[in-house]
Design a protein around this motif. Structure first.
Motif, PDB file in Angstrom:
ATOM      1  N   GLY A  97       4.576   5.622   3.649  1.00 49.86           N
ATOM      2  CA  GLY A  97       4.249   5.023   2.367  1.00 49.86           C
ATOM      3  C   GLY A  97       5.478   4.748   1.537  1.00 49.86           C
ATOM      4  N   GLN A  98       5.283   4.030   0.441  1.00 50.14           N
ATOM      5  CA  GLN A  98       6.393   3.702  -0.453  1.00 50.14           C
ATOM      6  C   GLN A  98       5.871   3.539  -1.875  1.00 50.14           C
ATOM      7  N   LEU A  99       6.666   3.994  -2.840  1.00 50.59           N
ATOM      8  CA  LEU A  99       6.383   3.832  -4.267  1.00 50.59           C
ATOM      9  C   LEU A  99       7.611   3.206  -4.906  1.00 50.59           C
ATOM     10  N   ASN A 100       7.434   2.074  -5.567  1.00 49.56           N
ATOM     11  CA  ASN A 100       8.539   1.365  -6.217  1.00 49.56           C
ATOM     12  C   ASN A 100       8.383   1.485  -7.726  1.00 49.56           C
ATOM     13  N   ALA A 101       9.263   2.299  -8.329  1.00 52.06           N
ATOM     14  CA  ALA A 101       9.213   2.507  -9.777  1.00 52.06           C
ATOM     15  C   ALA A 101      10.077   1.512 -10.529  1.00 52.06           C
ATOM     16  N   ASN A 102      10.719   0.581  -9.809  1.00 48.15           N
ATOM     17  CA  ASN A 102      11.563  -0.409 -10.481  1.00 48.15           C
ATOM     18  C   ASN A 102      10.750  -1.573 -11.031  1.00 48.15           C
ATOM     19  N   THR A 103       9.468  -1.639 -10.682  1.00 50.88           N
ATOM     20  CA  THR A 103       8.580  -2.650 -11.233  1.00 50.88           C
ATOM     21  C   THR A 103       7.686  -2.007 -12.296  1.00 50.88           C
ATOM     22  N   THR A 113       4.487  -0.188  -8.107  1.00 48.31           N
ATOM     23  CA  THR A 113       3.707  -0.638  -6.960  1.00 48.31           C
ATOM     24  C   THR A 113       3.831   0.384  -5.834  1.00 48.31           C
ATOM     25  N   TYR A 114       2.843   0.372  -4.941  1.00 46.33           N
ATOM     26  CA  TYR A 114       2.842   1.347  -3.861  1.00 46.33           C
ATOM     27  C   TYR A 114       2.121   0.764  -2.646  1.00 46.33           C
ATOM     28  N   SER A 115       2.402   1.370  -1.493  1.00 44.28           N
ATOM     29  CA  SER A 115       1.711   1.001  -0.259  1.00 44.28           C
ATOM     30  C   SER A 115       1.650   2.233   0.623  1.00 44.28           C
ATOM     31  N   ALA A 116       0.650   2.267   1.518  1.00 44.00           N
ATOM     32  CA  ALA A 116       0.480   3.414   2.409  1.00 44.00           C
ATOM     33  C   ALA A 116      -0.200   2.974   3.691  1.00 44.00           C
ATOM     34  N   VAL A 117       0.265   3.552   4.799  1.00 44.78           N
ATOM     35  CA  VAL A 117      -0.352   3.352   6.106  1.00 44.78           C
ATOM     36  C   VAL A 117      -0.623   4.728   6.692  1.00 44.78           C
ATOM     37  N   LYS A 118      -1.878   4.956   7.077  1.00 44.58           N
ATOM     38  CA  LYS A 118      -2.271   6.282   7.558  1.00 44.58           C
ATOM     39  C   LYS A 118      -3.150   6.135   8.794  1.00 44.58           C
ATOM     40  N   THR A 119      -2.938   7.032   9.761  1.00 41.65           N
ATOM     41  CA  THR A 119      -3.755   7.039  10.977  1.00 41.65           C
ATOM     42  C   THR A 119      -4.267   8.452  11.227  1.00 41.65           C
ATOM     43  N   ILE A 120      -5.591   8.577  11.350  1.00 40.45           N
ATOM     44  CA  ILE A 120      -6.239   9.857  11.647  1.00 40.45           C
ATOM     45  C   ILE A 120      -6.924   9.727  12.999  1.00 40.45           C
ATOM     46  N   LYS A 121      -6.651  10.676  13.885  1.00 35.19           N
ATOM     47  CA  LYS A 121      -7.231  10.631  15.223  1.00 35.19           C
ATOM     48  C   LYS A 121      -7.904  11.951  15.573  1.00 35.19           C
ATOM     49  N   GLY A 122      -9.129  11.851  16.128  1.00 35.85           N
ATOM     50  CA  GLY A 122      -9.820  13.004  16.686  1.00 35.85           C
ATOM     51  C   GLY A 122     -10.170  14.097  15.698  1.00 35.85           C
ATOM     52  N   VAL A 123     -10.388  13.747  14.444  1.00 35.00           N
ATOM     53  CA  VAL A 123     -10.683  14.751  13.417  1.00 35.00           C
ATOM     54  C   VAL A 123     -12.181  15.039  13.372  1.00 35.00           C
ATOM     55  N   LYS A 124     -12.518  16.325  13.303  1.00 36.42           N
ATOM     56  CA  LYS A 124     -13.910  16.724  13.104  1.00 36.42           C
ATOM     57  C   LYS A 124     -14.269  16.452  11.649  1.00 36.42           C
ATOM     58  N   ASN A 170      -4.747   1.104   5.620  1.00 34.20           N
ATOM     59  CA  ASN A 170      -3.620   0.250   5.248  1.00 34.20           C
ATOM     60  C   ASN A 170      -3.915  -0.316   3.865  1.00 34.20           C
ATOM     61  N   VAL A 171      -3.302   0.280   2.832  1.00 28.93           N
ATOM     62  CA  VAL A 171      -3.624  -0.101   1.460  1.00 28.93           C
ATOM     63  C   VAL A 171      -2.343  -0.305   0.659  1.00 28.93           C
ATOM     64  N   LYS A 172      -2.490  -1.004  -0.459  1.00 32.07           N
ATOM     65  CA  LYS A 172      -1.403  -1.182  -1.415  1.00 32.07           C
ATOM     66  C   LYS A 172      -2.017  -1.382  -2.789  1.00 32.07           C
ATOM     67  N   GLY A 173      -1.179  -1.289  -3.806  1.00 31.75           N
ATOM     68  CA  GLY A 173      -1.690  -1.463  -5.152  1.00 31.75           C
ATOM     69  C   GLY A 173      -0.583  -1.399  -6.172  1.00 31.75           C
ATOM     70  N   LYS A 174      -0.959  -1.441  -7.445  1.00 24.14           N
ATOM     71  CA  LYS A 174      -0.010  -1.317  -8.539  1.00 24.14           C
ATOM     72  C   LYS A 174      -0.674  -0.577  -9.681  1.00 24.14           C
ATOM     73  N   GLY A 175       0.154   0.212 -10.387  1.00 24.32           N
ATOM     74  CA  GLY A 175      -0.369   1.013 -11.483  1.00 24.32           C
ATOM     75  C   GLY A 175      -0.830   2.368 -11.004  1.00 24.32           C
ATOM     76  N   LEU A 176      -0.433   3.433 -11.734  1.00 24.20           N
ATOM     77  CA  LEU A 176      -0.756   4.788 -11.319  1.00 24.20           C
ATOM     78  C   LEU A 176      -1.689   5.511 -12.280  1.00 24.20           C
ATOM     79  N   ALA A 177      -2.067   4.869 -13.376  1.00 20.79           N
ATOM     80  CA  ALA A 177      -3.116   5.450 -14.208  1.00 20.79           C
ATOM     81  C   ALA A 177      -4.405   5.458 -13.385  1.00 20.79           C
ATOM     82  N   PRO A 178      -5.199   6.536 -13.448  1.00 22.05           N
ATOM     83  CA  PRO A 178      -6.335   6.693 -12.521  1.00 22.05           C
ATOM     84  C   PRO A 178      -7.244   5.477 -12.409  1.00 22.05           C
ATOM     85  N   THR A 179      -7.721   4.948 -13.520  1.00 20.91           N
ATOM     86  CA  THR A 179      -8.641   3.813 -13.452  1.00 20.91           C
ATOM     87  C   THR A 179      -7.924   2.552 -12.987  1.00 20.91           C
ATOM     88  N   THR A 180      -6.708   2.344 -13.478  1.00 20.60           N
ATOM     89  CA  THR A 180      -5.921   1.183 -13.054  1.00 20.60           C
ATOM     90  C   THR A 180      -5.661   1.224 -11.561  1.00 20.60           C
TER      91      THR A 180
END
Length: 698
Positions: free
Chosen positions: A469-475, A479-490, A513-523
């Motif tokens: 993942g990545q968080l860019n505080a210069n904007t 902005t942020y993005s994240a890639v996550k893979t879960i395998k074989g989880v009960k 695979n998600v991305k977004g902007k703003g870290l206030a909960p509702t935003t």
């Protein structure tokens, strides 16, 4: 014998007569104009000596100076740059004959210093600095004109043979004020006191000091003592028995006591340092103590700190859990010339969390920090009290969304722009939000406002998880993005631990695979975009029995009763897949599918995860006997697609069978069966029958 007495008496008589003549014939006040003139030449400022200059001749010859003031230039708020109520100093005459400078007690009482900088940048020290530079240039020119001779080296050698003693120094009631109108800052030191015992080269001298101070809204006190030994040439020194104490208060933070003791200080040798502090930081009470053995080389280029220990206790409502006990043991070395720090953390415990590791710091405009940490067990829920916090958060979710949004603000991430931090963290056992993980490994880098999760891996619930993942505080907003893979989880035990929800069973694979902007909960919820792909096998959806819903509604339609035929509230599946699309606070899908020997399920719809509502349609086809789902079979619904509408809130979903579609399909199948039985093959006749059927349901 008489000659001997005569030899001794003559010098004594000469000295006595000289002192009497000096006192009776020379009035020291006649030197006032010369002193004032020299001060004017050297500083550019006016000196005013209000008191008389008096002789002091017992036990040694000296002078006493009364009220004296060094005037400020025009345009400054204070009349004086420096003022003193009384100064006295004396020198023994006889020892001078043996190259001994025996200075009596030096007393300075009521000294006042006022340093001021105006808004235009002018300082009351400017004229002194300019005069000093002019004098320095003149002296340098004179030295160039005069060739060095052996006499200069002889004079230096002769000066080094002098022995200097000082009976003591006393400074009392001193005051310093520094006022800077450019930066709107003010510093004041008052009640400054200094006492130095008798000074003799190569012998221990004791010094004590004390002061009160304020800097803008900050108030502090300091006092201390030490023993000092200087060599004859003043090039070597030793210090011991250092004892320093201080207090501090800025209206928010308060240090009731801070103490530092140093038994000895010698270059290139181990020195013992102990410290303690007690007070309040905001609403948090702290009580800390510790110590270390440190070595500083004579070139002041390298500092080694061994067995640095800290034992602290924090208390306060601001803490996630009070009280908090902190214990640390570490070593460090600091290459001062290169600005490089090497830190080894032997152990750090904060309540039940323990850490060990190492770090390096390269000082620069933005310090470069590299580290590696390890922990055997971290339970964030226990450490941060997240259970209590979760309860509070749940109560907040019951408030209207508009109220929550009005109270939300973006976090201040400006500090990330001043960081260059990279490191690895390994945790054997980890618990957060009641989710249990093992063998957690992570690597991240915060570089000038960009925080990157380079790698994350862990074992959880018989499966694995990896993420980046990545968080860019210069904007703005961040902005942020994240890639996550879960395998074989009960899935069920994980949901039970994390959300106290056991609605879903099975072994899950999830790709995020998600991305977004703003870290206030509702935003954050509204701006989150991306996809979540799920693939579950050999599971079940608890809380809903699709087969039972079909039987009950179909029985009601036929006027029949199904008493005693209710089955478990559970719908089994052998496989379930879906692609969830996130956008504008809504998650939607068009390809939810679930398969079992009895049912085929296709779902589509959306869920609003800001307001936590759902609008979903599940289409179920009966492909086998429903007896396996806890009830009687309904063979006449076989191969009929049955729509089930799911609406309302997440916490209280409502299920409804769209039976109009069921009847249409059932009637259509009956028509097809009749036409096939009667052998009707004429297309026009079939179309007429279909038209009649559509007329009945539209």
């Amino acid at each position: 014998m008489k000659k001997l007495l005569l030899i001794v008496a003559i010098p004594v008589l000469v000295i006595v007569l000289g002192i009497v003549g000096l006192v009776t014939l020379v009035n020291p006040n006649q030197f006032k104009p010369m002193i004032i003139e020299q001060v004017k030449n050297q500083t550019g400022l006016d000196l005013e000596v209000k008191g008389d200059i008096g002789w002091q001749f017992f036990p040694s010859v000296g002078l006493e100076l009364g009220r004296t003031e060094l005037k400020n230039p025009q345009g400054f708020s204070k009349p004086n740059l420096f003022a003193v109520d009384q100064v006295s100093v004396s020198v023994s005459v006889v020892p001078l004959l043996s190259q001994q400078l025996d200075i009596g007690s030096v007393t300075l009482d009521g000294a006042q210093v006022y340093l001021e900088t105006l808004k235009d940048g002018r300082s009351n020290l400017d004229s002194i600095n300019q005069s000093a530079q002019t004098t320095q240039d003149q002296n340098a020119a004179a030295e160039q004109e005069t060739a060095p001779t052996d006499q200069s080296s002889d004079s230096k050698s002769s000066a080094s043979n002098w022995q200097i003693t000082l009976n003591g120094v006393t400074v009392s009631n001193a005051q310093l004020e520094v006022n800077n109108f450019q930066t709107d800052s003010f510093t004041k030191l008052s009640n400054v006191g200094l006492n130095i015992s008798e000074f003799v080269a190569d012998q221990w001298t004791k010094a004590d000091f004390s002061l009160d101070g304020e800097n803008n809204q900050q108030k502090f006190t300091a006092k201390g003592s030490l023993e000092l030994k200087l060599s004859q040439d003043f090039k070597q020194y030793q210090v011991k028995n250092i004892d320093f104490a201080a207090t501090y208060n800025d209206g928010v933070n308060q240090v009731e006591s801070a103490q530092l003791t140093l038994a000895t200080f010698n270059f290139d040798q181990a020195n013992r340092l102990d410290f303690s502090a007690l007070g309040m930081a905001a609403d948090m009470k702290f009580d800390a103590k510790g110590g270390t053995d440190f070595t500083l080389d004579s070139a002041i280029s390298k500092l080694d700190v061994k067995q640095l220990t800290l034992d602290a206790k924090l208390e306060g409502e601001a803490l996630p859990k009070s009280a908090m006990d902190i214990n640390m043991a570490s070593d460090l070395s600091f290459d001062i010339s290169k600005g490089f720090l090497d830190f080894v953390l032997e152990s750090l415990s904060v309540n039940n969390i323990t850490l060990d590791g190492k770090a390096t710091v390269q000082l620069d405009d933005i310090p470069k920090v590299r580290f590696s940490l390890h922990s055997a067990n971290i339970d964030l829920d226990e450490f941060l009290g997240l259970d209590q916090q979760q309860s509070a958060d749940n109560s907040e979710t019951n408030k209207p969304a508009s109220t929550a949004s009005a109270q939300e603000v973006e976090p201040d991430l400006s500090a990330l722009k001043q960081l260059d931090v990279q490191g690895d963290i390994v945790i054997d056992k980890f618990k957060a939000s009641n989710a249990h993980m093992q063998n957690v490994k992570t690597n991240f880098h915060i570089n000038r406002g960009v925080a990157s999760l380079n790698a994350f891996s862990s074992q959880l619930y018989d499966g694995t998880i990896t993420a980046k993942g990545q968080l860019n505080a210069n904007t703005s907003p961040a902005t942020y993005s994240a890639v996550k893979t879960i395998k074989g989880v009960k899935v069920q035990p994980m949901l039970k631990d994390v959300a106290d929800n056991d609605m879903l069973e099975g072994t899950g694979n999830i790709d995020v695979n998600v991305k977004g902007k703003g870290l206030a909960p509702t935003t954050m919820k509204k701006n989150l975009t991306g996809t979540v792909k799920i693939n579950f096998a050999d599971g079940a959806v608890n809380g809903i029995n699709v087969a039972q819903i079909i039987r009950e509604n179909y029985a009601k339609f036929k006027g029949e009763s199904l008493e005693g035929t209710s089955g478990p509230q559970k719908t089994d599946f052998s496989a379930m897949t879906a692609t969830l699309n996130l956008a504008n606070g809504v998650v939607s899908t068009t390809n939810l599918t679930a398969e079992s020997p009895l049912l085929r399920i296709h779902g589509e719809g959306s869920a609003d995860y800001v307001n936590e509502t759902v609008d979903f349609l599940v289409r179920t086809s009966v492909v086998g006997s429903l007896e396996g789902q806890g009830g009687k079979t309904i063979d006449d619904l076989k191969d009929v697609t049955i729509p089930i509408k799911i609406t309302h809130t997440w916490s209280d979903p409502k299920f409804a069978l769209v039976f109009d579609d069921v009847l249409k399909q059932k009637a259509q199948k009956e028509v097809e069966r009749v036409t096939d039985r009667l052998g009707i093959k004429d297309e026009k006749t079939k179309e007429a029958v279909d038209g009649l059927l559509k007329g009945l349901f539209n």
